[in-house]
Design a protein around this motif. Structure first.
Motif, PDB file in Angstrom:
ATOM      1  N   THR A 185      67.090  29.034  33.285  1.00  0.00           N
ATOM      2  CA  THR A 185      66.668  27.667  32.922  1.00  0.00           C
ATOM      3  C   THR A 185      65.182  27.477  33.128  1.00  0.00           C
ATOM      4  O   THR A 185      64.604  26.482  32.726  1.00  0.00           O
ATOM      5  N   ILE A 186      64.570  28.453  33.765  1.00  0.00           N
ATOM      6  CA  ILE A 186      63.129  28.351  34.016  1.00  0.00           C
ATOM      7  C   ILE A 186      62.407  29.351  33.100  1.00  0.00           C
ATOM      8  O   ILE A 186      62.731  30.539  33.068  1.00  0.00           O
ATOM      9  N   ASN A 187      61.460  28.799  32.361  1.00  0.00           N
ATOM     10  CA  ASN A 187      60.674  29.655  31.460  1.00  0.00           C
ATOM     11  C   ASN A 187      59.466  30.192  32.220  1.00  0.00           C
ATOM     12  O   ASN A 187      58.760  29.446  32.906  1.00  0.00           O
ATOM     13  N   ILE A 188      59.265  31.510  32.067  1.00  0.00           N
ATOM     14  CA  ILE A 188      58.127  32.124  32.756  1.00  0.00           C
ATOM     15  C   ILE A 188      57.029  32.400  31.728  1.00  0.00           C
ATOM     16  O   ILE A 188      57.267  33.023  30.693  1.00  0.00           O
ATOM     17  N   HIS A 189      55.850  31.867  32.025  1.00  0.00           N
ATOM     18  CA  HIS A 189      54.695  32.089  31.138  1.00  0.00           C
ATOM     19  C   HIS A 189      53.667  32.912  31.876  1.00  0.00           C
ATOM     20  O   HIS A 189      53.325  32.594  33.016  1.00  0.00           O
ATOM     21  N   ARG A 190      53.223  33.994  31.203  1.00  0.00           N
ATOM     22  CA  ARG A 190      52.218  34.863  31.830  1.00  0.00           C
ATOM     23  C   ARG A 190      50.907  34.724  31.061  1.00  0.00           C
ATOM     24  O   ARG A 190      50.885  34.780  29.842  1.00  0.00           O
ATOM     25  N   ASP A 191      49.870  34.555  31.817  1.00  0.00           N
ATOM     26  CA  ASP A 191      48.547  34.509  31.185  1.00  0.00           C
ATOM     27  C   ASP A 191      47.631  35.437  31.997  1.00  0.00           C
ATOM     28  O   ASP A 191      46.744  35.000  32.727  1.00  0.00           O
ATOM     29  N   ILE A 192      47.928  36.742  31.849  1.00  0.00           N
ATOM     30  CA  ILE A 192      47.201  37.745  32.638  1.00  0.00           C
ATOM     31  C   ILE A 192      46.270  38.502  31.678  1.00  0.00           C
ATOM     32  O   ILE A 192      46.733  39.265  30.830  1.00  0.00           O
ATOM     33  N   PRO A 193      44.975  38.280  31.769  1.00  0.00           N
ATOM     34  CA  PRO A 193      44.062  38.968  30.874  1.00  0.00           C
ATOM     35  C   PRO A 193      44.007  40.478  31.181  1.00  0.00           C
ATOM     36  O   PRO A 193      44.269  40.877  32.316  1.00  0.00           O
ATOM     37  N   ALA A 194      43.671  41.251  30.175  1.00  0.00           N
ATOM     38  CA  ALA A 194      43.664  42.710  30.367  1.00  0.00           C
ATOM     39  C   ALA A 194      42.306  43.144  30.868  1.00  0.00           C
ATOM     40  O   ALA A 194      41.494  43.709  30.141  1.00  0.00           O
ATOM     41  N   PHE A 195      42.023  42.829  32.092  1.00  0.00           N
ATOM     42  CA  PHE A 195      40.760  43.344  32.637  1.00  0.00           C
ATOM     43  C   PHE A 195      41.024  44.257  33.815  1.00  0.00           C
ATOM     44  O   PHE A 195      42.125  44.261  34.409  1.00  0.00           O
ATOM     45  N   ASP A 196      40.038  45.039  34.148  1.00  0.00           N
ATOM     46  CA  ASP A 196      40.245  46.051  35.198  1.00  0.00           C
ATOM     47  C   ASP A 196      39.485  45.726  36.458  1.00  0.00           C
ATOM     48  O   ASP A 196      38.982  46.590  37.162  1.00  0.00           O
ATOM     49  N   GLU A 197      39.368  44.425  36.737  1.00  0.00           N
ATOM     50  CA  GLU A 197      38.644  44.024  37.946  1.00  0.00           C
ATOM     51  C   GLU A 197      39.409  44.494  39.189  1.00  0.00           C
ATOM     52  O   GLU A 197      40.637  44.525  39.225  1.00  0.00           O
ATOM     53  N   THR A 198      38.608  44.818  40.179  1.00  0.00           N
ATOM     54  CA  THR A 198      39.196  45.431  41.375  1.00  0.00           C
ATOM     55  C   THR A 198      38.975  44.523  42.599  1.00  0.00           C
ATOM     56  O   THR A 198      37.909  43.917  42.741  1.00  0.00           O
ATOM     57  N   ILE A 199      39.982  44.451  43.424  1.00  0.00           N
ATOM     58  CA  ILE A 199      39.806  43.765  44.720  1.00  0.00           C
ATOM     59  C   ILE A 199      40.261  44.733  45.818  1.00  0.00           C
ATOM     60  O   ILE A 199      41.025  45.665  45.551  1.00  0.00           O
ATOM     61  N   LEU A 200      39.810  44.469  47.062  1.00  0.00           N
ATOM     62  CA  LEU A 200      40.254  45.293  48.189  1.00  0.00           C
ATOM     63  C   LEU A 200      41.499  44.626  48.768  1.00  0.00           C
ATOM     64  O   LEU A 200      41.427  43.529  49.342  1.00  0.00           O
ATOM     65  N   ALA A 201      42.660  45.281  48.613  1.00  0.00           N
ATOM     66  CA  ALA A 201      43.894  44.609  49.030  1.00  0.00           C
ATOM     67  C   ALA A 201      44.994  45.610  49.302  1.00  0.00           C
ATOM     68  O   ALA A 201      44.924  46.780  48.927  1.00  0.00           O
ATOM     69  N   ASP A 202      46.014  45.101  49.963  1.00  0.00           N
ATOM     70  CA  ASP A 202      47.240  45.858  50.165  1.00  0.00           C
ATOM     71  C   ASP A 202      48.173  45.455  49.030  1.00  0.00           C
ATOM     72  O   ASP A 202      48.595  44.287  48.964  1.00  0.00           O
ATOM     73  N   PRO A 203      48.484  46.358  48.089  1.00  0.00           N
ATOM     74  CA  PRO A 203      49.281  45.951  46.926  1.00  0.00           C
ATOM     75  C   PRO A 203      50.636  45.364  47.308  1.00  0.00           C
ATOM     76  O   PRO A 203      51.128  44.438  46.661  1.00  0.00           O
ATOM     77  N   THR A 204      51.208  45.855  48.377  1.00  0.00           N
ATOM     78  CA  THR A 204      52.501  45.325  48.799  1.00  0.00           C
ATOM     79  C   THR A 204      52.372  43.844  49.153  1.00  0.00           C
ATOM     80  O   THR A 204      53.236  43.024  48.842  1.00  0.00           O
ATOM     81  N   GLN A 205      51.267  43.537  49.820  1.00  0.00           N
ATOM     82  CA  GLN A 205      51.102  42.151  50.240  1.00  0.00           C
ATOM     83  C   GLN A 205      50.776  41.238  49.065  1.00  0.00           C
ATOM     84  O   GLN A 205      51.190  40.085  49.037  1.00  0.00           O
ATOM     85  N   ILE A 206      50.026  41.751  48.112  1.00  0.00           N
ATOM     86  CA  ILE A 206      49.740  40.960  46.903  1.00  0.00           C
ATOM     87  C   ILE A 206      51.060  40.665  46.200  1.00  0.00           C
ATOM     88  O   ILE A 206      51.337  39.539  45.750  1.00  0.00           O
ATOM     89  N   ASN A 207      51.889  41.674  46.143  1.00  0.00           N
ATOM     90  CA  ASN A 207      53.212  41.525  45.549  1.00  0.00           C
ATOM     91  C   ASN A 207      54.001  40.434  46.282  1.00  0.00           C
ATOM     92  O   ASN A 207      54.648  39.582  45.684  1.00  0.00           O
ATOM     93  N   GLN A 208      53.854  40.435  47.589  1.00  0.00           N
ATOM     94  CA  GLN A 208      54.558  39.451  48.423  1.00  0.00           C
ATOM     95  C   GLN A 208      54.084  38.040  48.105  1.00  0.00           C
ATOM     96  O   GLN A 208      54.875  37.103  48.002  1.00  0.00           O
ATOM     97  N   ILE A 209      52.766  37.880  47.925  1.00  0.00           N
ATOM     98  CA  ILE A 209      52.210  36.555  47.606  1.00  0.00           C
ATOM     99  C   ILE A 209      52.816  36.035  46.312  1.00  0.00           C
ATOM    100  O   ILE A 209      53.301  34.902  46.238  1.00  0.00           O
ATOM    101  N   ILE A 210      52.785  36.875  45.293  1.00  0.00           N
ATOM    102  CA  ILE A 210      53.276  36.447  43.977  1.00  0.00           C
ATOM    103  C   ILE A 210      54.754  36.084  44.050  1.00  0.00           C
ATOM    104  O   ILE A 210      55.186  35.054  43.548  1.00  0.00           O
ATOM    105  N   MET A 211      55.508  36.922  44.729  1.00  0.00           N
ATOM    106  CA  MET A 211      56.949  36.688  44.820  1.00  0.00           C
ATOM    107  C   MET A 211      57.239  35.385  45.569  1.00  0.00           C
ATOM    108  O   MET A 211      58.047  34.566  45.140  1.00  0.00           O
ATOM    109  N   ASN A 212      56.572  35.197  46.696  1.00  0.00           N
ATOM    110  CA  ASN A 212      56.827  33.988  47.496  1.00  0.00           C
ATOM    111  C   ASN A 212      56.519  32.729  46.717  1.00  0.00           C
ATOM    112  O   ASN A 212      57.311  31.779  46.682  1.00  0.00           O
TER     113      ASN A 212
END
Lengths: 350, 1063
Positions: free
Chosen positions: B785-812
């Protein structure tokens, strides 16, 4: 004139009579309104100490002492740590002297004596099996002449041996019967085995085979002590006919009797308390806990009312308690004599 | 027949019959009591024995031993032994017979058969009969027995106690014979005694008394009757002796009295005759003298009666003989004769006068002098009269005082005038003398000289000057006046003298060097001689002056206190609440001048939120329901800022109740409030850190076990994947399990990371890729019932991060958003953009610096967040979800991760219009070091590996896993076993992989022991979680590698290969 004189004399006598009645009433009313500071030091959290503490406090209440009202009762639980008991008592003394210090069992009594020796603070000890061996007093049965007095918590060894003889003597015609005595280095246990060995030297019916383990602080050191007891069982079980539980904290431990029965096929003849008999020991005879707890409170009351502890004789308790395990008796084909069964009263277990 | 014989004969039968009856009664009673005593004795013995038997039986029953033969037989034997030990008479015995009639016990030597034949049936009868005779007789051969019996039912024993009947009768016979013998002897003895007693003590004395009575009747003098006993007969004999003696004495006395009476009557008759003659002669002489005297008296009396002077005549006993008419009239006496012959002065005179008169009369009588006296008396009606009296002695022919004349003049009028004058003088003198003020007359003579004609003693107590000194010398008074004011003092006097105006000045003077004040008031009057006389008074006003001075000082002090107090103090009108007067501190706290404070309405400077509390308290205060109040409130300064104050208002107790004021005190507590706020914040932070700590402890606790479980799942899944062909649908299912297992592994890792139990693995990552990866899993967890809209541009910008934790942020954040819309449905949008922040913009985000950033936005169309709670959404444990649906940790975790990455998070939400979270991370220029490892080959080998883990499932799984890769694997489930195996042949193994947490010995400890045996043995330590070891510590210990559970085949095989190849 004569009648006037007589009237005056009668009046005087009447006033004296009223005064005496008032004094007796005041005296018999028990406790004055003054706040009494009472410290109780309990050696360790074992059943006997707790029972003594309970009856001691109950009797104080029955005598009219109410904590927070006319009595400031402080209970220091040493948990088997004498140094801790000494430190706590010293801390207490910083706020002022107590009117009396009552100590339950040897370690607490030794701690109190160390802190208060030579002071005018009375110490009343109870549940101490061997106060002479523990260096609390010099002699039993005479006034101490010091600030220390109390009650010996011990049934004389001769009595215990005679009782054992009447029961255990039925099981075999072999003499001497050998008792295994695995004990800690706690003072009361050391004193007890010494006394028993002295007595059996003069008899031909019993001998004691003892095994000594190092005393560890209760309750933290209990597992270690029991582990050492296990070694003791292995070491001497082949040399003895029956077990005789030691006095002191080791014998008080609930698992001690079970340990003897679990790791050997030898019956426990003499237990240390009711709990031991419930678990299978044939017999125990110990001073009556309620009576001795209450008796201690009565002496403390007397001290609070001005009695000199140095004039109070240190004597054994007057009331004993016998417990018999009939299952064990039947298993050993022992017929418990009627007088012993009668003495045991409600403390007969099957 | 003689008397004693008669008495004895009448008494003897009575005595004999009495003794006989007593004997019969005694025999009967004795026999009865012997019987009773016997049975009582037998009952007592047998009951006592039965009690013992019962007690023994009760012991058996109570302890459940009544069925234990050894106890029962032993206890019964004990009972029989006790029976044998009972002490009873030789002819008595105890028998116990059972219900079969068999003899069990007999306490005496016996014939068993004989006893059983007699007592057996009796016992059986007792056992079977409910009622039986417990006391009876029995015959055994020739012997008869009495017995008592008891049936002891529990054991069906009949217990007899028997006694020989012969013994009982023998005792009876003995008593009967003894009684008859004693009774006969007593009878004979009593008869004999009765006869002796009567003859000696009754009949003999009566005969002697009869003889004596006969002699007295004949008039004989009986001196002694020969009965010496002290009983009634002896008493009768003594009475008769006394009676005889008394009769003799009475007769002699009567004769002597008759002779004396006759002599006395004769002498009295002669004396009476002589006296009668002398009396007649004396009466005649007296009659003549009286006649002469009456003539003389008549003349004198006429003169005295007409005189205005009161004349009294007194005899030498001071009895009034005469009083002239003037006295009688003056004293208002109606009948003077009643006082004649009676003592003077009169009783109704005052005591003082009577004493004076008596004293003077006695003096006259003693000295013969004429005496004058004055005194007041009262008349018969009590009116006071004053008399001047002259007391004159009048002599007789022999120049002896015969009588006394008292001549009295009435001086009452004069005396009354004198008294009135004295009273008047006394009154004014007292007034003057007792006045606390100095009363004076001051005079200025015509020549200008000053003096005090009068000054009272009060001048001494006030000024310390004696009145006499001042009366004599004015300069002494002037000398006391303060030197600075002496001139003015004199000028003021002259001014008053000239104008004759009243003089009213305050004069300062010195007393013992101390400065004091008096107030002088007087009125001048010009006298005939030209002098001026002032009548006036002086009052000491030193104390009043001192009080005034102290009051001024006190006022000054209070004013200073008010002005300089560090507290704001104000006087406020109790009715309006307006500030009437405020001190500088008050004005300063309120941010205004004092003048502004007086003019301003208090409500205007009070924070609107605090006005109502003020009004309420003031209302209570004015109603008298409270005696004051203290509140914390805010004052608004003119610039709009506010200060926190604590204000105390209490009513002022003043006499003028019509003008009630309140005292108001205020203190600036802005800094205290701020400190309190800071403290609350710190407490909150502390609580949060404690919560974090508890999460960490919890996470640490479960991580180990959880990872172990996951290791089993993941390992077995990987093994299954090997076993199952890819075309099989189970393969994809296993893939899903594997993926989910990795996620679970990551979650545990995150949990540990969040609670700082593990280090973050920060590395340069392409943020867009990581977000896209995260969103892959999103669809399966969010309702359709919930529509998911993605607006992720295709760029290769880099940040210093723990990918697992970034994943956690998005999921939460995405899951939160979906939960907000799960009832209604809606749109979830995930967008990302690059932006460059300048300094101003960066300031809007706490902790952010200027520079290039990536902004990730996650927005929903849900109900939005209530503005009241929007400040709390990042607080740990804060949740609006139902119990069990949310931990309250999600957003806290997100915020924690963002901050630890040097980023910032912001929320924008409007009620009913959805919520939007924006996250900013700083971009870096460094390129990613690692890329996702996919589709890599699993390296293989053939070395020997010792694998140690206490979880048998894991050892089995790992053994299978590595054996498939070609390795030879030996496993141990205890460190001791591993150690033993290794010790036996250390070179047999190429690698050891050991778990960290095991009973008895940790993996690190095992590794140390192994390396003690073979220093170069490579060891991999793996753990679900342990706070004792991490990657860094493993390296320090010389271990080859550190692997976190669950064991992943690829990672582990790579690590193994790497280590083995290195070696």
């Amino acid at each position: 004139m004569e009648s006037i004189k007589t009237y005056r004399n009668n009046k005087k006598l009447f006033v004296i009579f009223l005064f005496v009645i008032f004094f007796l009433f005041w005296f018999s009313s028990g406790v004055s309104g003054e706040l009494k500071r009472v410290v109780v030091i309990v050696t360790m959290p074992v059943a006997t100490c707790e029972a003594h503490l309970k009856w001691f406090v109950t009797q104080l209440n029955d005598l009219g002492y109410k904590n927070g009202s006319n009595m400031d009762l402080t209970i220091i639980r040493a948990n088997g740590n004498r140094k801790y008991a000494e430190d706590e008592l010293k801390k207490y003394l910083k706020d002022g002297k107590p009117d009396v210090v009552a100590t339950i069992a040897t370690l607490a009594s030794q701690a109190a004596l160390k802190v208060l020796k030579g002071s005018d603070v009375p110490i009343f000890f109870f549940q101490v099996s061997d106060p002479v061996g523990a260096s609390l007093i010099e002699k039993i049965g005479v006034p101490t002449g010091t600030n220390v007095t109390g009650r010996v918590f011990n049934v004389p060894g001769e009595i215990r041996l005679n009782l054992a003889s009447r029961l255990i003597g039925q099981t075999t015609s072999k003499r001497p019967i050998r008792f295994g005595y695995i004990h800690s280095t706690y003072p009361s246990a050391m004193g007890d085995i010494k006394e028993l060995k002295e007595i059996v030297k003069k008899r031909t019916d019993f001998i004691f085979e003892s095994y000594q383990v190092m005393y560890e602080k209760v309750p933290d050191g209990v597992p270690q002590m029991l582990a050492n007891v296990k070694k003791g069982i292995q070491a001497i079980s082949g040399k003895v006919d029956f077990w005789w539980q030691p006095q002191g904290p080791l014998g008080e431990i609930n698992d001690y009797t079970q340990l003897l029965l679990k790791y050997s096929k030898i019956q426990v003849a003499i237990g240390n308390n009711q709990a031991c008999v419930k678990k299978g020991a044939l017999l125990h005879i110990t001073p009556d806990l309620e009576a001795s707890g209450r008796e201690a409170a009565i002496f403390v009351d007397a001290i609070l009312k001005g009695a000199d502890p140095g004039e109070i004789r240190v004597t054994p308790p007057g009331k004993f308690q016998i417990g018999i395990n009939l299952t064990t008796a039947l298993k050993l084909n022992i017929v418990v004599p009627p007088d012993m069964l009668d003495l045991a009263g409600d403390h007969v277990y099957r | 027949m003689k008397l004693q014989t008669k008495i004895a004969l009448s008494i003897i039968p009575l005595v004999l019959s009495g003794i006989f009856m007593l004997g019969i009664w005694s025999i009967e009673k004795a026999r009865e009591n012997i019987h009773k005593a016997n049975f009582l004795y037998m009952n007592t013995i047998i009951d006592s024995y039965l009690i013992d038997i019962n007690k023994i039986n009760n012991l058996l029953v109570k302890n459940g031993l009544d069925k234990v033969d050894s106890f029962v037989s032993e206890y019964k034997q004990k009972v029989l032994n006790e029976g044998a030990s009972i002490q009873i008479a030789d002819t008595s015995r105890i028998l116990i017979i059972n219900k079969s009639g068999e003899l069990i016990f007999c306490s005496r030597k016996h014939n068993k058969n004989e006893i059983e034949s007699v007592w057996g049936p009796l016992a059986q009868k007792i056992v079977t009969s409910s009622e039986f005779e417990s006391e009876s007789h029995a015959k055994e051969g020739d012997a008869k027995y009495v017995y008592v019996a008891r049936h002891f039912k529990p054991w069906d024993w009949v217990v007899f106690f028997s006694m020989s009947d012969q013994d009982v009768h023998h005792a009876e016979k003995q008593i009967r014979n003894a009684t008859i013998g004693i009774a006969s002897f007593c009878s004979l003895l009593s008869i004999l005694l009765i006869m002796i007693v009567f003859k000696k003590f009754i009949v003999g004395p009566i005969r002697i008394i009869a003889k004596a009575a006969s002699a007295i009747t004949d008039g004989q003098d009986i001196k002694k009757i020969a009965i010496m006993s002290k009983d009634e007969l002896g008493g009768l004999a003594r009475d008769m002796e006394f009676m005889s003696n008394a009769i003799q004495e009475n007769q002699a006395e009567i004769k002597k009295s008759n002779i004396n009476l006759e002599n006395r009557i004769e002498k009295a008759t002669l004396k009476l005759k002589k006296t009668n003659k002398e009396l007649n002669q004396e009466i005649e002489e007296r009659k003549q003298a009286e006649t002469k005297l009456m003539d003389s008296e008549k003349k004198s009396l006429a003169w005295l009666e007409s005189s205005p002077v009161c004349t009294k005549m007194l005899d030498l006993d001071f009895n009034l003989q005469y009083m002239s008419a003037a006295g009688i009239k003056g004293l208002n006496i109606d009948d003077i004769t009643q006082f004649y012959g009676k003592p003077y002065p009169f009783d109704f005179y005052p005591e003082q006068y009577k004493n004076l008169m008596n004293k003077n009369l006695k003096k006259i009588k003693e000295t013969g002098e004429i005496i004058e006296q004055e005194g007041s008396v009262v008349d018969i009606n009590g009116n006071e009269l004053w008399f001047h009296s002259t007391l004159v002695p009048v002599n007789d022919d022999k120049d002896q005082i015969d009588y006394i004349i008292v001549v009295s003049n009435d001086i009452t009028g004069r005396k009354q005038a004198e008294v009135a004058l004295k009273q008047s003088e006394s009154k004014y003198r007292r007034l003057s003398e007792n006045s606390p003020a100095v009363v004076y007359q001051f005079r200025m003579a015509s020549d200008g000289a000053f003096s005090f004609p009068y000054i009272n003693a009060a001048v001494n107590s006030i000024m310390g000057l004696a009145a006499e000194d001042i009366l004599q010398d004015f300069s002494k008074f002037l000398g006391m006046v303060h030197p600075e004011e002496q001139e003015m003092f004199l000028e003021d006097i002259l001014k008053s003298a000239k104008s004759l105006e009243p003089y009213h000045e305050i004069i300062r003077y010195l007393r013992n060097g101390e400065e004091r004040w008096i107030e002088a008031q007087s009125t001048p009057e010009k006298m005939e001689d030209g002098s001026i006389l002032w009548d006036g008074f002086l009052v000491d006003i030193t104390e009043k002056k001192s009080t005034e001075k102290a009051l001024l000082k006190s006022e000054e002090q209070f004013r200073t206190m008010f002005e300089q107090a560090p507290l704001g103090i104000a006087l406020i009108d109790s009715l309006t609440g307006h500030i009437l007067k405020a001190n500088p501190m008050y004005a300063k706290i309120a941010g205004r001048t004092r003048e502004e404070m007086a003019a301003i309405d208090w409500m205007k400077i009070t924070h609107p939120d605090d006005v109502q509390a003020d009004l309420d308290n003031m209302a209570l205060l004015n109603a008298g329901e409270i005696k004051g109040f203290t509140i914390n409130k805010r004052y608004i300064h003119p610039d709009g800022s506010h200060v926190w104050i604590t204000m105390t208002i209490a009513p002022l107790e003043v006499e003028d109740k019509a003008y009630p004021h309140h005292l108001c005190m205020v203190k600036d507590i802005t800094s205290i409030m701020k400190a309190e706020k800071d403290r609350t914040l710190l407490e909150k932070q502390l609580q949060q850190s404690q919560k974090m700590e508890s999460i960490g402890t919890l996470a640490g606790g479960i991580a180990h076990d959880f990872n172990n479980i996951m290791a089993i799942i993941l390992g077995n899944t990987e093994l299954a994947l090997d076993d199952v062909p890819k075309w099989n649908s189970a393969y994809s299912s296993l893939e899903e399990i594997k993926t989910a297992s990795f996620r679970a592994k990551n979650i545990v890792k995150q949990l540990l990371s969040f609670s700082r139990k593990t280090d973050q693995e920060m590395q340069p990552i392409q943020i867009a890729l990581v977000i896209k990866d995260a969103l892959k899993f999103l669809r399966s967890t969010i309702p359709t019932t919930i529509n998911i809209h993605r607006d992720i541009p295709a760029f290769d910008e880099t940040i210093l991060a723990d990918p697992t934790q970034i994943n956690q942020i998005i999921m939460n954040l995405c899951i939160n958003a979906s939960q907000a819309m799960d009832q209604t449905g809606g749109d979830l949008t995930i967008a990302m953009e690059k932006l460059s922040l300048d300094n101003n913009y960066a300031r809007d985000y706490s902790g952010l610096k200027s520079g290039d950033h990536v902004k990730i936005m996650i927005s929903d169309t849900g109900p939005g967040i209530d503005p009241e709670i929007i400040d709390q959404i990042f607080d740990p444990y804060f949740t609006t979800k139902e119990v069990g649906k949310g931990s309250g940790m999600g957003l806290a975790v997100v915020q924690g991760i963002v901050k630890s990455h040097g980023g910032a998070i912001a929320v924008d939400s409007k009620k009913g219009k959805g919520t939007k979270f924006s996250i900013l991370f700083p971009l870096i220029t460094k390129k990613p070091m690692v890329e996702a490892q996919t589709n890599k080959d699993i390296p293989r080998g053939n070395e020997t590996i010792l694998f140690v883990d206490d979880e048998i499932s894991i050892t089995k799984m790992v053994k299978r896993m590595f054996e498939r890769l070609g390795y030879k694997v030996e496993t141990s489930t205890t460190p001791q076993d591993a150690l033993e195996r290794f010790s036996l042949n250390p070179d047999h193994f190429d690698l050891v992989i050991t778990d960290m947490t095991m009973p008895q010995m940790t993996g690190v400890k095992l590794s140390e022991k192994l390396m003690d045996i073979r220093e170069d043995i490579p060891i991999i330590i793996c753990t679900g979680y342990s706070n004792l070891v991490d990657e860094k510590k493993a390296k320090e210990l010389g271990l080859a590698a550190y692997i976190m559970k669950p064991i992943n085949m690829l990672e582990t095989s790579q690590a193994i290969r790497k280590i083995l190849d290195k070696n």
